[in-house]
Design a protein around this motif. Structure first.
Motif, PDB file in Angstrom:
ATOM      1  N   LEU A  88       6.097   3.644   1.708  1.00  0.00           N
ATOM      2  CA  LEU A  88       5.914   2.260   1.269  1.00  0.00           C
ATOM      3  C   LEU A  88       4.933   1.529   2.174  1.00  0.00           C
ATOM      4  CD1 LEU A  88       9.457   1.060   0.118  1.00  0.00           C
ATOM      5  CD2 LEU A  88       7.466   1.584  -1.278  1.00  0.00           C
ATOM      6  N   LEU A  89       5.023   1.806   3.469  1.00  0.00           N
ATOM      7  CA  LEU A  89       4.092   1.186   4.415  1.00  0.00           C
ATOM      8  C   LEU A  89       2.686   1.717   4.188  1.00  0.00           C
ATOM      9  CD1 LEU A  89       3.398  -0.602   6.781  1.00  0.00           C
ATOM     10  CD2 LEU A  89       4.219   1.182   8.331  1.00  0.00           C
ATOM     11  N   SER A  90       2.541   3.022   4.004  1.00  0.00           N
ATOM     12  CA  SER A  90       1.201   3.581   3.786  1.00  0.00           C
ATOM     13  C   SER A  90       0.609   3.063   2.481  1.00  0.00           C
ATOM     14  CB  SER A  90       1.234   5.112   3.791  1.00  0.00           C
ATOM     15  OG  SER A  90       1.942   5.630   2.696  1.00  0.00           O
ATOM     16  N   ALA A  91       1.442   2.869   1.454  1.00  0.00           N
ATOM     17  CA  ALA A  91       0.946   2.307   0.191  1.00  0.00           C
ATOM     18  C   ALA A  91       0.380   0.906   0.421  1.00  0.00           C
ATOM     19  CB  ALA A  91       2.069   2.255  -0.843  1.00  0.00           C
ATOM     20  N   THR A  92       1.109   0.104   1.179  1.00  0.00           N
ATOM     21  CA  THR A  92       0.650  -1.254   1.495  1.00  0.00           C
ATOM     22  C   THR A  92      -0.669  -1.216   2.266  1.00  0.00           C
ATOM     23  OG1 THR A  92       2.935  -2.054   1.583  1.00  0.00           O
ATOM     24  CG2 THR A  92       1.261  -3.402   2.679  1.00  0.00           C
ATOM     25  N   LEU A  93      -0.774  -0.302   3.225  1.00  0.00           N
ATOM     26  CA  LEU A  93      -1.967  -0.217   4.074  1.00  0.00           C
ATOM     27  C   LEU A  93      -3.182   0.302   3.303  1.00  0.00           C
ATOM     28  CD1 LEU A  93      -0.270   1.209   7.286  1.00  0.00           C
ATOM     29  CD2 LEU A  93      -1.172  -1.106   6.972  1.00  0.00           C
ATOM     30  N   PHE A  94      -2.978   1.304   2.452  1.00  0.00           N
ATOM     31  CA  PHE A  94      -4.100   1.816   1.655  1.00  0.00           C
ATOM     32  C   PHE A  94      -4.586   0.759   0.662  1.00  0.00           C
ATOM     33  CE2 PHE A  94      -2.611   6.224   2.746  1.00  0.00           C
ATOM     34  CZ  PHE A  94      -3.804   6.640   3.337  1.00  0.00           C
TER      35      PHE A  94
END
Length: 299
Positions: A88-94
């Motif tokens: 979920l964090l990587s989705a937000t960052l990408f």
């Protein structure tokens, strides 16, 4: 003896603390310049030490804002979280990356990785599928934006996988209504509705043969358990579902069971028609009995 044992534990903890605080990474974090930290972060990233690389990139991103290194720091930071399964964090960052650096050569990859992160975070089919719908939408948006992308094959496979989860979820929902119908007549109706919805949404599903039969069975059972005033209409509906089932699956393993329901439904309709006729005749008879006698005038 007990004090000596506690002393050893404290000494061991102090040694570990000292070794950790004196490690190259700790020194880099505490006293390294921004340039040294950036190089160190890249080095840890190449070694696939995602945790340490992530810590350094996270620390650097605010101070690198506006610099040439800012773009790659944010891109790599998103990957460090993805590699640590923080989807979920990587989705937000990408997503933040491709929105912030719209002209970057990595925009296409970042947009796919956003959708891919959401895909990785989707739950098993038996849980709430809101995230599955979100991931499917993100993957489809990616394919619409980059129809010839090198990630096209992976994205297409992931959409099919997610659709499989939604299909299984819808199948289990329909089957749940069907299985509980014996305890609640309303569940027969719900089973038919759920199966109709499934057939519309997943016309090519491997479950459709079974569900087409279950729909006949549910409507037939509903008719049997209904008030007499509603039975004829529901038996007729069961016959209609039976015909559609036979037309599509003439060699089905459920055919004999379906035929039996069809025969019973026909007989019940004949019985109900006969009752209707008898009631109409009785009404007419009573009507004639209650009709006043015709008075004839005397000559």
């Amino acid at each position: 003896m007990q004090h000596r044992h506690i002393g050893k534990i404290l000494l061991g903890a102090w040694v570990i603390f000292c070794l950790g605080s004196c490690s190259p990474f700790s020194k880099l974090q505490k006293s390294g310049s921004d340039d040294e930290k950036y190089k160190g972060a890249l080095n840890y990233y190449k070694k696939e030490d995602w945790y340490r690389a992530g810590l350094l990139f996270e620390e650097l991103i605010p101070v690198l804002k506006g610099s040439t290194e800012s773009e790659m720091a944010q891109f790599y930071y998103a990957y460090t979280q993805y590699r640590q399964q923080q989807y979920l964090l990587s989705a937000t960052l990408f997503k933040k990356f491709y929105e912030t650096f719209a002209r970057s050569e990595y925009v296409e990859e970042a947009m796919y990785m956003y959708a891919n992160s959401l895909y990785k975070d989707t739950p098993a089919f038996n849980l709430d599928q809101s995230n599955t719908l979100t991931a499917t939408s993100a993957l489809q948006d990616f394919l619409n934006t980059y129809p010839d992308s090198k990630y096209k094959g992976d994205a297409t496979k992931q959409i099919l996988d997610l659709r499989g989860k939604l299909e299984r979820k819808a199948y289990e929902k329909a089957m749940l209504y069907y299985k509980t119908s014996g305890f609640n007549i309303a569940s027969y109706k719900s089973a038919v509705i759920a199966i109709n919805n499934f057939q519309k949404e997943f016309p090519d599903s491997e479950y459709n043969e079974e569900l087409a039969f279950k729909k006949v069975d549910a409507e037939f059972s509903l008719a049997q358990n209904s008030l007499e005033t509603k039975q004829k209409e529901r038996y007729q509906e069961a016959i209609s579902y039976h015909q559609a089932f036979v037309d599509k699956y003439p060699n089905s393993r459920f055919l004999k069971q379906a035929e039996k329901m069809y025969e019973i439904s026909q007989k019940e309709i004949e019985r109900l028609n006969k009752l209707e006729q008898e009631r109409e005749q009785e009404k007419e008879r009573l009507k004639n009995l209650n009709r006043p006698a015709k008075v004839t005038a005397a000559n």
